[in-house]
Scaffold this motif. Structure first.
Motif, PDB file in Angstrom:
ATOM      1  N   GLN A 148       0.831  -1.202   0.000  1.00 40.99           N
ATOM      2  CA  GLN A 148       0.000   0.000   0.000  1.00 40.99           C
ATOM      3  C   GLN A 148       0.865   1.251   0.000  1.00 40.99           C
ATOM      4  O   GLN A 148       0.611   2.199  -0.756  1.00 40.99           O
TER       5      GLN A 148
ATOM      6  N   ASP B  31      -4.952  -4.894  -3.264  1.00 44.44           N
ATOM      7  CA  ASP B  31      -6.037  -5.562  -2.556  1.00 44.44           C
ATOM      8  C   ASP B  31      -5.384  -6.405  -1.466  1.00 44.44           C
ATOM      9  O   ASP B  31      -4.984  -7.537  -1.697  1.00 44.44           O
ATOM     10  N   GLY B  32      -5.244  -5.824  -0.277  1.00 41.81           N
ATOM     11  CA  GLY B  32      -4.525  -6.515   0.787  1.00 41.81           C
ATOM     12  C   GLY B  32      -3.083  -6.752   0.368  1.00 41.81           C
ATOM     13  O   GLY B  32      -2.389  -5.832  -0.085  1.00 41.81           O
TER      14      GLY B  32
ATOM     15  N   ASN C 116      -1.915  -8.160  -2.211  1.00 43.59           N
ATOM     16  CA  ASN C 116      -1.801  -8.408  -3.646  1.00 43.59           C
ATOM     17  C   ASN C 116      -1.831  -7.091  -4.405  1.00 43.59           C
ATOM     18  O   ASN C 116      -2.711  -6.249  -4.166  1.00 43.59           O
TER      19      ASN C 116
END
Length: 640
Positions: free
Chosen positions: A281, A296-297, A299
């Motif tokens: 992130q 997404d988390g 990934n």
């Protein structure tokens, strides 16, 4: 490639651009998916305290009709929240055809949200192909620096030239980003960053550029501060503002030598995936990536493809997120089930190469692709693969087969990671040095990691790697110029990274001709140094921890004395170097350098590195270089 900045737009074309951009889809963090995002009125609750643009601006991932614009609001970049309030903040952006921002062709407002560290990623669409633009952000009365960007040529368009540079490994405490100062002055269309954009450790160095926080980072807050610290470097900001970038990561953006969900320290899988999610992130928040690549988390789909007319196609790879864990033996590395790309990415890459109609096909990736673990002594089983493609041989062999199958593919691999410059001919079968050359690999040294290098430079093959064409231990970046007929590579090295000011030079230049894979020396640097009468007559690796057992003996085989002052004897092929002081080696005489401590004599000198250089399971080579750093002699350790 035509330079549109040299041809002012007429009024009709300017009006077309304005209409195209302002009615195009703009997707940014907080922006509408169907039009320009407008901040809610109650989000604007007074001015910010301090300059919100301390991290500069950037652009990236250029397409023929689109480019990503980036900034992050951070008045206090090294604080936990960047000095920003816990609320959305409207950010106005505009894009123009001139640096003065008079010929504006698009503008809008996006929301900088606290859950994404107040970063904005604006996917500006409706732009003209192969066109230079300028952009700027504004928050209240504060304006960002003006950035320059450029769209890609239209698909299939005739492109005469593409100029780009690539970099890697920019450890902040180890050196100043002097190379970026010079890179920003280059005439380029694109910059490619191949990983280790940040380092996760707590190292402080000796240049007053110590890491913040001063520890190994593991939380989202820590990763954000570390990413921001690197972004505060003014030279890095200038390079980002000068050109659009393509970025990919290696390991240090998360943790050294991690592999998929496996950490170097074998942390519990769920715990490590949470750390990876935080790191991914923070990476996304600080890079000019499209909003569609929002993680997404744990990934983040980072591998992607960019085409520049009919001239070049860049396959930007991710060799870290999907790989099997590293192994450390040739037997394990040969397992056909091992992968460095993952099945999905490999299938995507192979299909893309098979379907490509581009003149040049580029693999922009992290770790050495060419074999680097061979040893000229047949009695020695040497494995230096680890996290390189050497450890994933089935994947490499499949790609080599793809390269060999299409004479018009013109594959070039560009690589970072190893903190050295290299040029390699890619062989159809690395177990047979005489096999066909099917591709070319150009490897970039670090921008600052490891501090100043030794300057050792080798032209041509090495004993363990006969497909090598160049080796250099300095810091800098690589500049490439591509035409339909030829690829030109210039290794640009700086005089130092340990001082804020440095000069830059081209240490060596190589070319690759279309239809004739392999690297050819194009510069005037000497391929055969004058001092050819130097020979390594005996070497022996460290045994049983007794450093005095490791030594190399060098002989002057000529008829006249050789002034060895400033010459380098390098154990482990560049990793630990002994530099001769005021020393002359007479004709026919020898001198022995021992990696230990003792009393120097006329025939024996001591390096005293303070620790073992090699172990018996990993034999390597010894080099002798002259006072210009050019390798004169090389020898390989015999088995013990």
């Amino acid at each position: 490639m035509e330079d549109h900045s040299a041809h002012p737009l007429d009024s009709t074309r300017r009006e077309f651009l304005r209409k195209a951009v302002t009615t195009a889809t703009v997707a940014g963090i907080g922006a509408s998916s169907t039009g320009v995002g407008t901040a809610a009125e109650n989000d604007d609750r007074g001015p910010l305290t301090g300059d919100p643009f301390t991290l500069g601006v950037a652009s990236g991932d250029p397409l023929p009709d689109s480019v990503v614009l980036w900034t992050r609001l951070a008045p206090e970049p090294l604080s936990e929240a960047g000095g920003m309030p816990d609320r959305q903040v409207p950010v106005q952006w505009e894009i123009a055809t001139d640096e003065a921002m008079d010929d504006t062709v698009g503008r809008g407002t996006a929301k900088a949200r606290p859950e994404y560290a107040h970063s904005v990623h604006i996917d500006v669409k409706g732009l003209e192909a192969d066109t230079e633009y300028y952009y700027q952000f504004r928050v209240g009365p504060d304006r960002s620096p003006v950035g320059r960007t450029k769209t890609a040529p239209a698909e299939g368009a005739d492109v005469d030239e593409l100029r780009f540079a690539f970099t890697s490994c920019q450890h902040y405490p180890s050196g100043y980003y002097t190379a970026y100062d010079h890179l920003a002055d280059e005439d380029l269309d694109l910059v490619v960053q191949l990983g280790d954009y940040i380092y996760e450790g707590g190292g402080q160095g000796s240049l007053d550029r110590g890491h913040e926080p001063p520890r190994e980072i593991k939380s989202l807050s820590d990763y954000r501060i570390r990413e921001a610290q690197y972004k505060t470097d003014s030279n890095l900001q200038d390079a980002h503002a000068a050109f659009p970038w393509l970025v990919t990561w290696d390991d240090h953006e998360v943790e050294n030598n991690y592999a998929d969900a496996t950490s170097e320290n074998n942390d519990p899988t769920q715990e490590f995936l949470e750390r990876r999610a935080d790191a991914y992130q923070a990476y996304f928040e600080h890079q000019p990536l499209r909003p569609s690549r929002m993680p997404d988390g744990p990934n983040l789909p980072l591998y992607r493809r960019f085409t520049f007319g009919d001239l070049a196609e860049f396959n930007v790879l991710d060799t870290r997120q999907y790989r099997d864990d590293q192994v450390y033996s040739s037997e394990e590395a040969a397992d056909p089930g091992r992968t460095i790309l993952g099945d999905e990415q490999e299938e995507w890459l192979v299909e893309g190469l098979n379907d490509s109609t581009s003149r040049w096909n580029v693999l922009a990736q992290q770790v050495p692709f060419a074999a680097t673990d061979e040893n000229p002594n047949p009695d020695v089983q040497n494995f230096g693969g680890g996290d390189k493609w050497d450890g994933y041989r089935a994947d490499r062999e499949r790609l080599l087969d793809v390269m060999a199958a299409d004479a018009d593919l013109n594959p070039v691999v560009i690589t970072g990671d190893v903190h050295r410059n290299y040029a390699y001919n890619l062989k159809a079968d690395f177990s047979d040095p005489d096999s066909e050359t099917v591709g070319t690999e150009y490897i970039c040294t670090s921008l600052s990691s490891f501090g100043d290098g030794s300057g050792i430079t080798q032209y041509g093959p090495s004993l363990g790697e006969p497909w090598q064409r160049f080796f250099n231990d300095e810091r800098g970046y690589v500049r490439c110029t591509i035409t339909p007929e030829q690829w030109q590579t210039a290794y640009r090295t700086v005089s130092t990274v340990e001082k804020p000011e440095a000069t830059v030079r081209t240490t060596a230049s190589f070319t690759t001709d279309a239809g004739a894979p392999g690297a050819k020396l194009a510069s005037d640097r000497p391929a055969q140094p004058q001092q050819s009468a130097v020979e390594i007559t005996e070497i022996r690796p460290d045994q049983d921890g007794d450093l005095n057992n490791e030594y190399a003996t060098v002989k002057n085989t000529g008829d006249t004395a050789i002034d060895f002052t400033g010459f380098i004897l390098s154990f482990e092929a560049g990793s630990q170097n002994y530099t001769f002081g005021d020393f002359t080696l007479d004709a026919g005489q020898t001198v022995t350098v021992r990696n230990g401590s003792g009393e120097d004599t006329a025939t024996t000198l001591y390096a005293d590195f303070g620790g073992p250089v090699l172990n018996n399971s990993n034999p390597d080579t010894v080099l002798v270089a002259n006072d210009d750093g050019i390798v004169l002699a090389e020898a390989s350790y015999a088995p013990v």
